[in-house]
Write a protein that holds these residues in place. Structure first.
Motif, PDB file in Angstrom:
ATOM      1  N   MET A  50      45.729  48.850  34.016  1.00 38.05           N
ATOM      2  CA  MET A  50      44.883  48.490  35.166  1.00 38.05           C
ATOM      3  C   MET A  50      44.427  49.759  35.878  1.00 38.05           C
ATOM      4  O   MET A  50      45.188  50.707  36.030  1.00 38.05           O
ATOM      5  N   THR A  51      43.203  49.770  36.279  1.00 35.23           N
ATOM      6  CA  THR A  51      42.637  50.925  36.958  1.00 35.23           C
ATOM      7  C   THR A  51      43.360  51.229  38.268  1.00 35.23           C
ATOM      8  O   THR A  51      43.968  50.354  38.890  1.00 35.23           O
ATOM      9  N   GLU A  52      43.254  52.472  38.692  1.00 35.48           N
ATOM     10  CA  GLU A  52      43.795  52.874  39.991  1.00 35.48           C
ATOM     11  C   GLU A  52      42.719  52.817  41.075  1.00 35.48           C
ATOM     12  O   GLU A  52      42.993  53.125  42.232  1.00 35.48           O
ATOM     13  N   ASN A  53      41.517  52.441  40.690  1.00 32.03           N
ATOM     14  CA  ASN A  53      40.422  52.352  41.653  1.00 32.03           C
ATOM     15  C   ASN A  53      40.724  51.246  42.670  1.00 32.03           C
ATOM     16  O   ASN A  53      40.857  50.075  42.312  1.00 32.03           O
ATOM     17  N   PHE A  54      40.805  51.634  43.938  1.00 33.34           N
ATOM     18  CA  PHE A  54      41.211  50.691  44.989  1.00 33.34           C
ATOM     19  C   PHE A  54      40.249  49.514  45.108  1.00 33.34           C
ATOM     20  O   PHE A  54      40.674  48.357  45.252  1.00 33.34           O
ATOM     21  N   GLN A  55      38.952  49.779  45.067  1.00 32.40           N
ATOM     22  CA  GLN A  55      37.969  48.712  45.246  1.00 32.40           C
ATOM     23  C   GLN A  55      38.040  47.695  44.108  1.00 32.40           C
ATOM     24  O   GLN A  55      37.983  46.479  44.333  1.00 32.40           O
ATOM     25  N   ILE A  56      38.182  48.192  42.895  1.00 36.68           N
ATOM     26  CA  ILE A  56      38.261  47.290  41.744  1.00 36.68           C
ATOM     27  C   ILE A  56      39.559  46.486  41.787  1.00 36.68           C
ATOM     28  O   ILE A  56      39.568  45.281  41.499  1.00 36.68           O
ATOM     29  N   LYS A  57      40.643  47.132  42.166  1.00 39.28           N
ATOM     30  CA  LYS A  57      41.917  46.421  42.289  1.00 39.28           C
ATOM     31  C   LYS A  57      41.824  45.329  43.349  1.00 39.28           C
ATOM     32  O   LYS A  57      42.357  44.225  43.169  1.00 39.28           O
ATOM     33  N   SER A  58      41.132  45.619  44.450  1.00 38.35           N
ATOM     34  CA  SER A  58      40.965  44.620  45.514  1.00 38.35           C
ATOM     35  C   SER A  58      40.161  43.428  45.008  1.00 38.35           C
ATOM     36  O   SER A  58      40.490  42.266  45.304  1.00 38.35           O
ATOM     37  N   LEU A  59      39.129  43.711  44.247  1.00 36.82           N
ATOM     38  CA  LEU A  59      38.285  42.655  43.688  1.00 36.82           C
ATOM     39  C   LEU A  59      39.084  41.791  42.717  1.00 36.82           C
ATOM     40  O   LEU A  59      39.054  40.551  42.793  1.00 36.82           O
ATOM     41  N   HIS A  60      39.796  42.432  41.834  1.00 32.79           N
ATOM     42  CA  HIS A  60      40.594  41.717  40.828  1.00 32.79           C
ATOM     43  C   HIS A  60      41.693  40.894  41.496  1.00 32.79           C
ATOM     44  O   HIS A  60      41.940  39.730  41.124  1.00 32.79           O
ATOM     45  N   LYS A  61      42.331  41.470  42.492  1.00 34.37           N
ATOM     46  CA  LYS A  61      43.410  40.777  43.200  1.00 34.37           C
ATOM     47  C   LYS A  61      42.892  39.524  43.895  1.00 34.37           C
ATOM     48  O   LYS A  61      43.529  38.461  43.849  1.00 34.37           O
ATOM     49  N   PHE A  62      41.727  39.630  44.519  1.00 33.18           N
ATOM     50  CA  PHE A  62      41.173  38.481  45.230  1.00 33.18           C
ATOM     51  C   PHE A  62      40.862  37.343  44.261  1.00 33.18           C
ATOM     52  O   PHE A  62      41.135  36.175  44.553  1.00 33.18           O
ATOM     53  N   ILE A  63      40.292  37.681  43.116  1.00 33.50           N
ATOM     54  CA  ILE A  63      39.996  36.642  42.123  1.00 33.50           C
ATOM     55  C   ILE A  63      41.291  36.015  41.615  1.00 33.50           C
ATOM     56  O   ILE A  63      41.390  34.788  41.468  1.00 33.50           O
ATOM     57  N   THR A  64      42.306  36.844  41.369  1.00 38.22           N
ATOM     58  CA  THR A  64      43.599  36.344  40.883  1.00 38.22           C
ATOM     59  C   THR A  64      44.208  35.357  41.868  1.00 38.22           C
ATOM     60  O   THR A  64      44.717  34.294  41.482  1.00 38.22           O
ATOM     61  N   GLU A  65      44.141  35.689  43.145  1.00 41.88           N
ATOM     62  CA  GLU A  65      44.761  34.849  44.171  1.00 41.88           C
ATOM     63  C   GLU A  65      44.020  33.533  44.379  1.00 41.88           C
ATOM     64  O   GLU A  65      44.589  32.576  44.924  1.00 41.88           O
ATOM     65  N   ASN A  66      42.770  33.467  43.943  1.00 35.12           N
ATOM     66  CA  ASN A  66      41.964  32.270  44.214  1.00 35.12           C
ATOM     67  C   ASN A  66      41.398  31.614  42.954  1.00 35.12           C
ATOM     68  O   ASN A  66      40.603  30.679  43.057  1.00 35.12           O
ATOM     69  N   ARG A  67      41.818  32.061  41.804  1.00 36.86           N
ATOM     70  CA  ARG A  67      41.212  31.582  40.560  1.00 36.86           C
ATOM     71  C   ARG A  67      41.446  30.096  40.326  1.00 36.86           C
ATOM     72  O   ARG A  67      40.647  29.432  39.652  1.00 36.86           O
ATOM     73  N   ASP A  68      42.546  29.552  40.875  1.00 38.62           N
ATOM     74  CA  ASP A  68      42.871  28.143  40.637  1.00 38.62           C
ATOM     75  C   ASP A  68      42.340  27.214  41.724  1.00 38.62           C
ATOM     76  O   ASP A  68      42.582  26.004  41.687  1.00 38.62           O
ATOM     77  N   VAL A  69      41.635  27.782  42.690  1.00 38.16           N
ATOM     78  CA  VAL A  69      41.026  26.956  43.731  1.00 38.16           C
ATOM     79  C   VAL A  69      39.880  26.165  43.111  1.00 38.16           C
ATOM     80  O   VAL A  69      39.298  26.562  42.096  1.00 38.16           O
ATOM     81  N   ASP A  70      39.539  25.043  43.724  1.00 43.11           N
ATOM     82  CA  ASP A  70      38.430  24.223  43.235  1.00 43.11           C
ATOM     83  C   ASP A  70      37.204  25.095  42.965  1.00 43.11           C
ATOM     84  O   ASP A  70      36.876  25.991  43.746  1.00 43.11           O
ATOM     85  N   GLU A  75      35.817  48.984  33.366  1.00 41.55           N
ATOM     86  CA  GLU A  75      37.027  48.194  33.577  1.00 41.55           C
ATOM     87  C   GLU A  75      36.848  46.714  33.273  1.00 41.55           C
ATOM     88  O   GLU A  75      37.792  46.046  32.844  1.00 41.55           O
ATOM     89  N   TYR A  76      35.646  46.177  33.485  1.00 38.48           N
ATOM     90  CA  TYR A  76      35.479  44.724  33.376  1.00 38.48           C
ATOM     91  C   TYR A  76      35.819  44.207  31.977  1.00 38.48           C
ATOM     92  O   TYR A  76      36.208  43.043  31.807  1.00 38.48           O
ATOM     93  N   VAL A  77      35.669  45.054  30.951  1.00 39.08           N
ATOM     94  CA  VAL A  77      35.937  44.614  29.576  1.00 39.08           C
ATOM     95  C   VAL A  77      37.412  44.274  29.370  1.00 39.08           C
ATOM     96  O   VAL A  77      37.767  43.581  28.411  1.00 39.08           O
ATOM     97  N   LYS A  78      38.269  44.740  30.274  1.00 35.78           N
ATOM     98  CA  LYS A  78      39.702  44.456  30.173  1.00 35.78           C
ATOM     99  C   LYS A  78      40.066  43.149  30.875  1.00 35.78           C
ATOM    100  O   LYS A  78      41.200  42.695  30.790  1.00 35.78           O
ATOM    101  N   TRP A  79      39.113  42.565  31.582  1.00 36.46           N
ATOM    102  CA  TRP A  79      39.375  41.351  32.342  1.00 36.46           C
ATOM    103  C   TRP A  79      39.261  40.122  31.445  1.00 36.46           C
ATOM    104  O   TRP A  79      38.505  40.111  30.461  1.00 36.46           O
TER     105      TRP A  79
END
Length: 307
Positions: free
Chosen positions: A1-21, A51-55
Motif C-alpha cells: 500500500m502506498t505511503e501517500n497520505f491522500q491516497i490512503k485517506s481515499l482508500h480508507k474512506f471507501i473501505t469504511e463505507n463499501r458495504d453501505v447501500d 496505485e489504482y491498479v492495486k485496488w
C-alpha cells in the motif's frame, strides 16, 4: 500500500463505507469522496495513476461513479475530468471503460484540456472496437473526438503564447535600446498577426503571469506596429491591455488609443475600466488634464452607442 497520505485517506474512506447501500455513493458519499479528492496535488494524481491498479475493481467502480456524479468546485471537477480520462485510456476492465464512455463523456469534454496521447489512446480503442459505429455510443464517441480537437487547439495556442512570450522576454534584455532600433519589434508583431480571437482570449489569461517589463515591451510592440507602421489589427485587445498595464506603463498606449474606438462595439465593462484607469492616471498626475478630458469624452461617446 502506498505511503501517500491522500491516497490512503481515499482508500480508507471507501473501505469504511463499501458495504453501505449503493445509493449512498450517488447522494452523499460522492461528495465526501470529492472533498478528499479536492486536496490532491499533481503529484498525488500521478501516484494514484500507479496505485489504482492495486485496488479491487469494486473500489475503482465506486471511484468512477463518484467522479462522474459528484461535484464540489471547478478546480476539483477538472481533476475528476482528467482522472476519468486517464482511466478510460488505461483500464483493462472493458465494462468499466464502457461505463465511463457512456456516462462520463460530458465530464471529460467539460474539464480542462487533456493530454493528447490519452485521447489518442481512447480513440484507438473506440475505433478498434467500432464503438463509434454503434448508435448507442455514437454521441459519446463524438464528445471524445471533440475533446481531442479542443486539446489540440489548446496545445497550439500554448505554443503560440510561449513563442510570443519568449520573444518578448528576449526584448526585455534590450529594454533601453528598444526605442532606438528599427524593426526590433517585427518578430513579435508577426507572431501577434497570426493570433485569432481565441488566441487573444487565452493571452489575456496568460498576461496575468507576465512581469511588468514584459508587459511594457508588449505595449510598445502594440503601439509601434509593424515595419510599415501598421498597428496590430485587434483594437479590442488594445483596450484590454491599457487596463491591465501598471499605471506607469499604460500611458504608452494613449497616443494610439483612437484606433480602439473605430467602428466596433465595445463591452461596457471594459469601457468603464478604461475610464477608471484614466481617473487613476489623472489623480496620480501621469497625464495632463487636456489628455484626460479628450479620452474621457471618447469613452462617454462610445458608451452612448454600446451601453
Amino acid at each position: 500500500m502506498t505511503e501517500n497520505f491522500q491516497i490512503k485517506s481515499l482508500h480508507k474512506f471507501i473501505t469504511e463505507n463499501r458495504d453501505v447501500d449503493s445509493d449512498y455513493w450517488y447522494f452523499s458519499g460522492n461528495i465526501d469522496i470529492i472533498k478528499i479528492f479536492k486536496n490532491f496535488t499533481h503529484n498525488d494524481l500521478k501516484d494514484l495513476e500507479k496505485e489504482y491498479v492495486k485496488w479491487d475493481i469494486e473500489y475503482v467502480e465506486i471511484l468512477i461513479d463518484c467522479f462522474i456524479y459528484g461535484y464540489f468546485d471547478e478546480i476539483t471537477f477538472s481533476k475528476q475530468s482528467y482522472f476519468l480520462t486517464f482511466l478510460l485510456a488505461n483500464l483493462k476492465n472493458e465494462d468499466e471503460r464502457l461505463n465511463i464512455l457512456e456516462n462520463a463523456s460530458d465530464v471529460i469534454l467539460k474539464g480542462n484540456s487533456k493530454p493528447t496521447e490519452l485521447l489518442n489512446s481512447i480513440i484507438d480503442w473506440i475505433e478498434i472496437n467500432k464503438y463509434n459505429e454503434i448508435p448507442y455510443y455514437h454521441s459519446q464517441c463524438l464528445k471524445i473526438y471533440e475533446t481531442r480537437e479542443k486539446s489540440i487547439e489548446t496545445s497550439r495556442m500554448k505554443l503560440k503564447i510561449n513563442e510570443l512570450k519568449n520573444e518578448i522576454f528576449s526584448l526585455t534584455k534590450l529594454m533601453r535600446a528598444f526605442d532606438e532600433i528599427d524593426g526590433i519589434q517585427d518578430t513579435a508583431t508577426n507572431i501577434l498577426k497570426t493570433f485569432n480571437n481565441v488566441d487573444f482570449q487565452y493571452l489575456k489569461l496568460d498576461l496575468l503571469l507576465w512581469s511588468n517589463d514584459e508587459l511594457e515591451i508588449l505595449a510598445k510592440v502594440f503601439s509601434r506596429g509593424d515595419v510599415n507602421g501598421n498597428l496590430i489589427d485587434d483594437n479590442y485587445f488594445f483596450g484590454y491591455l491599457f487596463v491591465l498595464l501598471p499605471i506607469s506603463i499604460s500611458t504608452i498606449l494613449l497616443e494610439d488609443m483612437f484606433y480602439f474606438f473605430e467602428n466596433q462595439k465595445i463591452d461596457c465593462g471594459l469601457l468603464q475600466q478604461m475610464k477608471n484607469k484614466l481617473n487613476e492616471l489623472i489623480a496620480k498626475k501621469y497625464i495632463e488634464s487636456d489628455i484626460y478630458e479628450y479620452w474621457t469624452k471618447k469613452i462617454i461617446e462610445k458608451q452612448k452607442t454600446c451601453c
